[in-house]
Scaffold this active site. Sequence first.
Site, PDB file in Angstrom:
ATOM      1  N   LYS A 129       0.795  -1.295   0.069  1.00 10.53           N
ATOM      2  CA  LYS A 129       0.231   0.247   0.475  1.00 10.53           C
ATOM      3  C   LYS A 129       0.725   1.241   0.096  1.00 10.53           C
ATOM      4  O   LYS A 129       1.725   1.430   0.408  1.00 10.53           O
ATOM      5  CB  LYS A 129      -0.422   0.459   1.583  1.00 10.53           C
ATOM      6  N   ASP A 159      -0.402  -0.520  -4.320  1.00 15.01           N
ATOM      7  CA  ASP A 159      -1.780  -0.038  -4.558  1.00 15.01           C
ATOM      8  C   ASP A 159      -2.044   1.356  -3.902  1.00 15.01           C
ATOM      9  O   ASP A 159      -1.393   1.895  -2.695  1.00 15.01           O
ATOM     10  CB  ASP A 159      -2.257  -0.980  -3.773  1.00 15.01           C
ATOM     11  N   GLU A 185      -2.025  -0.135  -8.858  1.00 16.62           N
ATOM     12  CA  GLU A 185      -3.825  -0.282  -8.632  1.00 16.62           C
ATOM     13  C   GLU A 185      -3.945   0.769  -8.505  1.00 16.62           C
ATOM     14  O   GLU A 185      -3.483   1.668  -7.467  1.00 16.62           O
ATOM     15  CB  GLU A 185      -4.031  -0.980  -7.643  1.00 16.62           C
ATOM     16  N   ASP A 210      -9.464  -0.697 -10.036  1.00 16.68           N
ATOM     17  CA  ASP A 210     -10.174  -1.824  -8.430  1.00 16.68           C
ATOM     18  C   ASP A 210     -11.544  -0.853  -8.067  1.00 16.68           C
ATOM     19  O   ASP A 210     -12.434  -1.198  -8.808  1.00 16.68           O
ATOM     20  CB  ASP A 210      -8.914  -1.479  -7.856  1.00 16.68           C
ATOM     21  N   LYS A 237     -13.076  -7.596  -6.706  1.00 17.81           N
ATOM     22  CA  LYS A 237     -13.172  -8.095  -5.733  1.00 17.81           C
ATOM     23  C   LYS A 237     -14.581  -8.509  -5.532  1.00 17.81           C
ATOM     24  O   LYS A 237     -16.093  -7.878  -5.597  1.00 17.81           O
ATOM     25  CB  LYS A 237     -12.774  -6.929  -4.584  1.00 17.81           C
TER      26      LYS A 237
END
Length: 325
Positions: A129, A159, A185, A210, A237
């Site tokens: 992240k 991300d 992402e 995403d 997701k």
Amino acid sequence: MKLIGDNNEFGIGEIGPLKGLSIDDRPDLEKCIDSVCHELEGKEIPQKEALLDWLKSNIDQDFPSIRFGVETAILDLLTKGNMKVFDCDLIDSHMPIPINGLVWMGDESFMIEQIEAKLRSGFDCIKMKIGAIDFETEIKLLKSIRDRYTKDEIVLRVDANGAFSPRDALNKLEILSSLDIHSIEQPIKAGQIEEMSNLCNKTPLPIALDEELIGIDKKEEKAILLDRIQPQFIILKPTLVGGNLSAGEWIELAEERNTGWWMTSALESNVGLNAIAQYTSYLHTAMPQGLGTGQLYYNNIESPLVIEQGKLKYDHSLEWNNPFD
């Protein structure tokens, strides 16, 4: 949720919206679930081939996590409630799924400690992240990792969760690309279609959508988004996009456009993770997936799902601790 069929057979699904991100993260969700269950009561359960259309017709697109739970419960019921929702190599051939290891941003020693722990555990794909601290500090930390580990030793994904502004995003992507990053992402916030399209056109670093996919339900609208932005990857997701079969619709469209993809869990318990993992295995992909977030639970439902050597596997020597028994 529990769906009861004939002869007291039942199927289990999980409704677990991700707080702050799911479009059905709302205070009256339990009332909405009750309303959906009431509307579905007495309706004939469809076979798998017709299930996606049935879900779209019977459950509003504003409730993707409910669709995911109902979809999983129906698929489980169709196989007599044995927690097998798709025919897949994960279960039938004991073939594990490679997954990425998640590393949280922090100081250099903390990150190196996390990465070394992931390497010892058999991971060779790491997701990090970024965007939470100063960018220069993050680059310094990422560079320190690349100085230790080559791209052949560790695949690095990052991300940004929409942390970059459209104005400076391209410059940041150019800096990141010098560190042999696999992909990034959602570099800018979702909903900025022209800006994201421009980034994907010019980027030196593959971009994965995403959050951009959340809330888009009709197949033709999915196709329009992919054609306008032309991303290098999309990330699915199921809890956030309306279920595995809806994610499959995205995947079909992506593959037609030579766009890569991978699946990711979103803090589901082992019930939801089981459904996502089985569908991922059913699709026969070799790319590392994002299916390890269930490790964050301290009170997860016991299941045959285990992580070994950087892979998610189904251990047939273990049993489900069914929450409805």
